[in-house]
Write a protein that holds these residues in place. Structure first.
Motif, PDB file in Angstrom:
ATOM      1  N   LEU B  63       0.625  -1.363  -0.030  1.00 60.45           N
ATOM      2  CA  LEU B  63       0.061  -0.051   0.009  1.00 60.45           C
ATOM      3  C   LEU B  63       1.000   1.035  -0.035  1.00 60.45           C
ATOM      4  O   LEU B  63       0.274   2.350  -0.572  1.00 60.45           O
ATOM      5  CB  LEU B  63      -0.778  -0.096   1.338  1.00 60.45           C
ATOM      6  N   GLY B  65       3.355   1.571  -1.900  1.00 57.99           N
ATOM      7  CA  GLY B  65       3.977   1.941  -2.963  1.00 57.99           C
ATOM      8  C   GLY B  65       5.252   0.900  -3.341  1.00 57.99           C
ATOM      9  O   GLY B  65       5.876   1.318  -4.400  1.00 57.99           O
ATOM     10  N   TYR B  99       0.252  -1.353  -6.114  1.00 57.76           N
ATOM     11  CA  TYR B  99      -1.169  -1.020  -5.683  1.00 57.76           C
ATOM     12  C   TYR B  99      -1.048   0.250  -6.582  1.00 57.76           C
ATOM     13  O   TYR B  99      -0.096   1.131  -6.616  1.00 57.76           O
ATOM     14  CB  TYR B  99      -1.065  -0.395  -4.154  1.00 57.76           C
ATOM     15  N   LEU B 100      -2.544   0.895  -7.022  1.00 56.80           N
ATOM     16  CA  LEU B 100      -2.462   1.970  -7.808  1.00 56.80           C
ATOM     17  C   LEU B 100      -3.393   3.130  -6.888  1.00 56.80           C
ATOM     18  O   LEU B 100      -4.300   2.825  -6.641  1.00 56.80           O
ATOM     19  CB  LEU B 100      -3.244   1.741  -9.147  1.00 56.80           C
ATOM     20  N   PRO B 101      -2.671   3.949  -6.550  1.00 55.75           N
ATOM     21  CA  PRO B 101      -3.166   4.974  -5.529  1.00 55.75           C
ATOM     22  C   PRO B 101      -4.435   5.771  -5.957  1.00 55.75           C
ATOM     23  O   PRO B 101      -5.249   5.953  -5.277  1.00 55.75           O
ATOM     24  CB  PRO B 101      -2.094   5.746  -4.897  1.00 55.75           C
ATOM     25  N   LEU B 102      -4.329   5.945  -7.426  1.00 54.88           N
ATOM     26  CA  LEU B 102      -5.335   7.064  -7.954  1.00 54.88           C
ATOM     27  C   LEU B 102      -6.479   6.202  -8.091  1.00 54.88           C
ATOM     28  O   LEU B 102      -7.784   6.726  -7.592  1.00 54.88           O
ATOM     29  CB  LEU B 102      -4.752   7.438  -9.385  1.00 54.88           C
ATOM     30  N   GLN B 104      -7.141   3.251  -6.507  1.00 56.47           N
ATOM     31  CA  GLN B 104      -7.260   2.459  -5.362  1.00 56.47           C
ATOM     32  C   GLN B 104      -7.463   0.937  -5.924  1.00 56.47           C
ATOM     33  O   GLN B 104      -8.274   0.354  -5.440  1.00 56.47           O
ATOM     34  CB  GLN B 104      -8.230   2.545  -4.417  1.00 56.47           C
ATOM     35  N   GLN B 105      -6.725   0.558  -6.959  1.00 54.38           N
ATOM     36  CA  GLN B 105      -6.902  -0.878  -7.392  1.00 54.38           C
ATOM     37  C   GLN B 105      -5.608  -1.388  -7.465  1.00 54.38           C
ATOM     38  O   GLN B 105      -4.543  -0.916  -7.278  1.00 54.38           O
ATOM     39  CB  GLN B 105      -7.191  -0.655  -8.709  1.00 54.38           C
ATOM     40  N   GLY B 114       4.249  -9.473 -20.135  1.00 45.27           N
ATOM     41  CA  GLY B 114       3.841  -8.110 -20.011  1.00 45.27           C
ATOM     42  C   GLY B 114       2.411  -7.853 -19.729  1.00 45.27           C
ATOM     43  O   GLY B 114       1.989  -6.800 -19.908  1.00 45.27           O
ATOM     44  N   ASN B 117      -3.359  -6.877 -15.370  1.00 44.81           N
ATOM     45  CA  ASN B 117      -4.653  -6.788 -14.892  1.00 44.81           C
ATOM     46  C   ASN B 117      -4.870  -5.777 -13.879  1.00 44.81           C
ATOM     47  O   ASN B 117      -3.913  -5.625 -13.025  1.00 44.81           O
ATOM     48  CB  ASN B 117      -5.112  -8.253 -14.617  1.00 44.81           C
ATOM     49  N   VAL B 118      -5.818  -5.186 -14.003  1.00 44.96           N
ATOM     50  CA  VAL B 118      -6.217  -4.100 -12.802  1.00 44.96           C
ATOM     51  C   VAL B 118      -7.167  -4.553 -11.956  1.00 44.96           C
ATOM     52  O   VAL B 118      -8.243  -5.129 -12.397  1.00 44.96           O
ATOM     53  CB  VAL B 118      -6.432  -2.731 -13.238  1.00 44.96           C
ATOM     54  N   LEU B 119      -6.999  -4.986 -10.776  1.00 41.32           N
ATOM     55  CA  LEU B 119      -8.195  -5.792 -10.101  1.00 41.32           C
ATOM     56  C   LEU B 119      -8.268  -5.105  -8.771  1.00 41.32           C
ATOM     57  O   LEU B 119      -7.456  -4.248  -8.259  1.00 41.32           O
ATOM     58  CB  LEU B 119      -7.388  -6.826  -9.414  1.00 41.32           C
ATOM     59  N   PRO B 120      -9.664  -5.175  -8.525  1.00 47.36           N
ATOM     60  CA  PRO B 120     -10.149  -3.894  -7.814  1.00 47.36           C
ATOM     61  C   PRO B 120      -9.823  -4.332  -6.194  1.00 47.36           C
ATOM     62  O   PRO B 120      -9.795  -3.239  -5.229  1.00 47.36           O
ATOM     63  CB  PRO B 120     -11.809  -4.356  -7.810  1.00 47.36           C
ATOM     64  N   VAL B 124      -8.804 -10.338  -4.599  1.00 45.27           N
ATOM     65  CA  VAL B 124      -9.200 -10.639  -5.928  1.00 45.27           C
ATOM     66  C   VAL B 124      -7.698 -10.755  -6.643  1.00 45.27           C
ATOM     67  O   VAL B 124      -7.455 -11.805  -7.451  1.00 45.27           O
ATOM     68  CB  VAL B 124      -9.842  -9.675  -6.717  1.00 45.27           C
ATOM     69  N   VAL B 128      -6.263 -13.995  -8.573  1.00 48.00           N
ATOM     70  CA  VAL B 128      -5.921 -14.100  -9.860  1.00 48.00           C
ATOM     71  C   VAL B 128      -4.678 -14.630  -9.970  1.00 48.00           C
ATOM     72  O   VAL B 128      -4.411 -15.427 -10.863  1.00 48.00           O
ATOM     73  CB  VAL B 128      -5.994 -12.712 -10.469  1.00 48.00           C
TER      74      VAL B 128
END
Lengths: 744, 189
Positions: B63, B65, B99-102, B104-105, B114, B117-120, B124, B128
């Motif tokens: 979380l 980064g 973790y994508l802070p923008l 939140q995924q 390459g 997946n962006v996972l919520p 998950v 995956v």
């Protein structure tokens, strides 16, 4: 072998230096890695381990050194104390500044890293991110709304028409891509805004699953090289066809370039900042770890070097100390190896020079001492072989030395008086009192050169001694004492006298004997020729006169005979025989003599056989007995005490026979006692005056000695000493020499 | 100040203490099942599922980064009686979870292909990650039909991919170990 090699490897300077250098290099790499060099990141952990291992090795080396030093200190090994002190000083010198630097470095790391981060910056980042989110949220809602409309349209259409409607619908909602997908993410129909595109951007199956569960899926995603997209996935609801496959509608809306770029920038910056903030503590840890390792390396290597250089520094001092101790214990041959060209080297050189000089000096002293001892021995030998007695006195008049001849001449063991004052001699040996009295004034007056002749009554008889003294040359202005030379001239004088008398006797005999016979013959002729023809008065006169002449000539002949007897030196007929028998024989002859001599014999029965000429000894005894009878004077009162016994010498060669012949006469006047053995020295009315000189001559012929003493109860006692092994026939001059060999 | 001192003390203690990793309670990975099947194209495909959970420390890092990299090691080998097995093929699939802070995924990226997946949610994302479907492993022509082969796999967290300060700490502090054992299965033609 291996052990030795290892030991040399671990104690040498170069290997350790290499170790330190390699540790330094690895530490440098470590610090580079901490600073973020990607290439070294993989090996960071191993570098760390390597460093730790190196440090452990260093600690081991130092521990080894320390243990050795402690052991040396406990055993009081030379130089260990100094080494301990030096090591302590070095270690303190290193530890203090390094600790200070370490403390402040830690503070800098702590504060420096902390100062990068600020609550306000963090808040700003949060706000920016929130702003971006809000901005995108609006868009997402709009796009969702549009997509739901499309989904509703599709739901109302039969499935076969879906692909046909898709392009139009996409245009309506202004999406980039619109897809119809199955549950398994297979494409049923696609519509792209860009006609060149052929591959749809498919979601993960799980995403479809999630969309199905939640009724929708909406996310801002980054498409490779194409910026941000809003992905919306909606499940299609188809009434009455439960068994049929589930379909999904996917719509992709691009986020406009600028917004996408900004949002991405915000996200990455925020992520970076968050990551840095999060890694702050581990980063500090890494820095501190690296710093601590560097510190440890520095301190440990410094400590090791402290040991090394302390040893190096102390080594020459230690050698010097040992050398000093060796020199102190008297070994001047010790040479120290030279270490360096510095002051210590110079010191060692000087030390060597010093010990060499001391050794030379010592050798010189030893040599001169040896020389002195040799001189002394030489002097001693010379003095011992001197026939003159020598007596040395120091400046205070203390007897320092006497030679054998002095003892023999003075018949006293002068060694008893060594180290005592000269006057002490008179006390210890009363017989030498005249000598001391005579010489002492000369010593007192510090006369330089003097000579005295004295007569001493010693146990060996009366001796005439010439005593001369010389003051020794002063040493450094201080008086150095005296040398007294003593010479026994008794025999010399006697011999001179004897020789003179012998010559007189010989000449007298010769001169007188020749005219005597013609005188006697003439007298007898006168008597024969004229006496018968004469008568009366004339005849009586002639008879009486010639008789007197003849008689007196006879007497004179006797006299001449005695003279020639005295003067001649007959051949001795020496044989080993019993002296007792001769004595008894002679005594027996006088036993019935009219003179009525009485003998008192005291003869030692165990007398050994003696080498002598029986005829001469008989004459000797006759002469002595005759002398005693004449000394006794009146007839019948003469008592002769004759004793004979042995005197044991130092060996058989030196055994003596002592014969005492004592009379009961009036004794010999003191002033004559020296001359009784000289011809014509007599106190008696009768006698030729040659009896005793002949006695003396016979004794000397047998290598013996004779002297006379007055007895306390009256009378004189002649004492004769004869060597058992027989003596030389030589004259009295050699007698003394013979005597000395007898005693030495 | 005292706390700071204690930390230095800790540094020294850690330097001297044996390097040991204490198992953190919450982080684990268990391979439920794995197997290979030969498809029409004569290639063996791997399908596997494993449960992967991360502990709080890892999640916090994620979380904050720090991307986490997981590796799935897959090997085809021939067991030998007295010797170590002969490895015929080995592939490693690496995934990076971020973790994508923008939004939140969570972004799960296959570093080999390459694909991302962006996972919520984290759950998950981990689910995956824990599902491997039809991963081509080896061409059957490389295997000899009569011989027996085995497949095995393991899953673990890649320490080397952590940022350096964390990398060091992951060795020295507990809670950073995440590794399954080998899970083997026979390969049937």
């Amino acid at each position: 072998m291996a052990h030795k090699f290892l030991k040399r490897l671990l104690s040498g300077f170069l290997p350790i230096l290499l170790l330190l250098l390699s540790l330094l290099v690895s530490l440098y790499s470590l610090s580079t890695a901490v600073e973020g060099d990607g290439n070294l990141k993989q090996s960071y952990f191993w570098l760390l381990l390597l460093n730790v291992a190196g440090l452990v090795l260093l600690v081991g080396l130092i521990g080894n050194n320390l243990l050795r030093l402690i052991r040396q200190y406990r055993n009081h090994v030379t130089g260990s104390r100094l080494t301990v002190r030096l090591v302590l000083i070095f270690v303190i010198l290193v530890l203090v500044p390094v600790s200070v630097v370490y403390y402040f470095s830690l503070q800098f790391i702590q504060r420096g890293i902390d100062s990068w981060f600020d609550v306000r910056i963090e808040q700003a980042f949060e706000d920016t991110l929130e702003l971006s989110r809000l901005s995108l949220f609006e868009r997402k809602r709009e796009y969702l709304h549009k997509s739901e409309k499309i989904r509703d349209q599709l739901d109302r259409l039969p499935a076969v028409e879906h692909p046909l409607m898709l392009d139009e619908m996409r245009r309506n909602i202004d999406a980039d891509e619109l897809d119809l997908l199955t549950e398994k993410a297979r494409v049923v129909a696609v519509s792209f805004v860009d006609s060149l595109k052929v591959t749809p951007w498919l979601p993960d199956q799980s995403v479809l699953h999630q969309a199905l569960l939640q009724g929708q899926y909406i996310a801002v995603e980054e498409r490779q090289d194409q910026g941000l997209y809003v992905r919306i996935i909606l499940p299609l609801y188809r009434q009455g066809d439960i068994a049929a496959e589930q379909y999904f509608l996917q719509a992709l809306f691009p986020v406009s370039g600028k917004i996408s770029q900004l949002a991405e920038s915000v996200q990455s910056s925020y992520g970076h900042y968050r990551r840095l903030a999060y890694l702050r503590e581990p980063l500090k840890f890494s820095f501190i770890l690296t710093l601590s390792l560097v510190l440890l390396l520095s301190v440990l290597s410094a400590i090791w070097m402290a040991f090394y250089f302390a040893h190096r520094l102390v080594a020459p001092i230690r050698v010097l100390a040992i050398g000093t101790r060796v020199v102190a214990s008297g070994d001047y041959g010790k040479r120290l190896p030279r270490f360096a060209n510095d002051e210590l080297g110079f010191l060692v050189e000087s030390f060597n020079e010093m010990t060499r000089k001391i050794a030379d000096g010592q050798n010189e002293v030893r040599r001169s001492h040896q020389l002195a001892v040799q001189e002394r021995a030489y002097l001693r030998t010379v003095l011992a072989s001197l026939s003159s007695g020598v007596l040395t006195l120091d400046a205070e008049g203390t007897v320092t030395m006497s030679n054998i001849a002095a003892k023999q001449i003075l018949a006293a063991d002068l060694d008893q008086c060594l180290g005592k004052p000269f006057e002490e001699i008179a006390r210890v040996f009363p017989a030498l009192a005249p000598l001391v009295e005579d010489v002492f004034p000369c010593l007192q007056d510090k006369q330089n050169d003097w000579q005295h002749e004295l007569k001493l009554g010693l146990s060996s008889g009366r001796r005439i001694i010439i005593c001369s003294g010389i003051a020794l040359p002063d040493i450094d202005g201080l008086p150095a004492g005296h040398v007294i030379v003593i010479e026994d001239v008794t025999m010399l004088l006697q011999a001179q006298r004897d020789a003179a008398w012998g010559e007189v006797a010989r000449r007298l005999a010769h001169e007188i004997k020749n005219p005597l016979t013609p005188i006697q013959l003439s007298a007898e002729r006168l008597r024969h020729k004229y006496l018968p023809d004469m008568a009366g008065q004339d005849a009586r006169l002639l008879d009486r006169s010639t008789h007197t002449i003849i008689q007196q000539v006879e007497v004179m002949k006797e006299l001449v005979k005695a003279f020639s007897e005295y003067a001649r030196t007959p051949r001795l007929n020496l044989r080993r025989q019993d002296l007792k028998n001769v004595i008894f024989e002679v005594c027996e002859l006088y036993r019935n003599d009219v003179s009525g001599i009485r003998f008192k014999l005291d003869i030692d029965e165990s007398l050994p056989e003696v080498v002598f000429d029986a005829g001469r000894i008989r004459q000797l005894l006759h002469n002595l007995i005759k002398n005693a009878r004449e000394a006794a004077g009146s007839e019948g009162s003469c008592l002769i005490t004759l004793s004979c016994h042995g005197i044991r010498g130092s060996d058989r060669e030196n055994d003596l026979i002592e014969i005492h012949v004592a009379d009961n006469g009036p004794g010999i006047p003191e002033d004559m006692i020296e001359q009784v053995f000289e011809p014509y020295v007599t106190g008696k009315l009768k006698g030729s005056g040659l009896g005793l000189p002949i006695v003396k001559k016979i004794v000397e012929e047998h290598g013996g000695r004779i002297w006379v003493e007055n007895l306390e109860q009256g009378g004189a006692c002649f004492i004769i000493r004869l060597p058992v092994q027989g003596g030389s026939q030589t004259a009295a001059g050699n007698n003394r020499h013979h005597h000395r060999t007898e005693e030495t | 100040m005292v706390a700071v001192r204690h930390r230095y003390l800790l540094v020294f203690l850690l330097l001297l203490a044996p390097l040991q990793a204490v198992q953190a309670a919450a982080a684990s990975v268990t391979i439920n099942q794995a197997g290979m099947t030969l498809h029409q194209d004569e290639v063996f495909y791997l399908s596997a599922s494993f449960d992967l959970t991360i502990n709080e420390r890892m999640e916090e890092a994620l979380l904050k980064g720090v991307p986490l990299t997981f590796a799935i090691d897959i090997e085809v080998f021939q067991p030998r009686r007295y010797l170590w097995p002969r490895v015929v093929a080995a592939i490693t699939q690496r995934y990076r979870l971020e973790y994508l802070p923008l939004s939140q995924q969570y972004l799960l990226k296959n570093l080999n292909s390459g694909a991302q997946n962006v996972l919520p949610t984290l759950a998950v994302a981990l689910a995956v990650l824990g599902t491997v479907v039809d991963l081509p492993v080896i061409d059957s022509s490389l295997l000899i039909a009569d011989e027996s082969y085995m497949g095995r796999m393991k899953v673990g967290l890649e320490h080397d991919e952590l940022p350096l300060p964390l990398h060091l700490q992951s060795y020295l502090t507990p809670g950073w170990t995440l590794e399954s054992g080998w899970y083997s299965w026979p390969i049937n033609f």
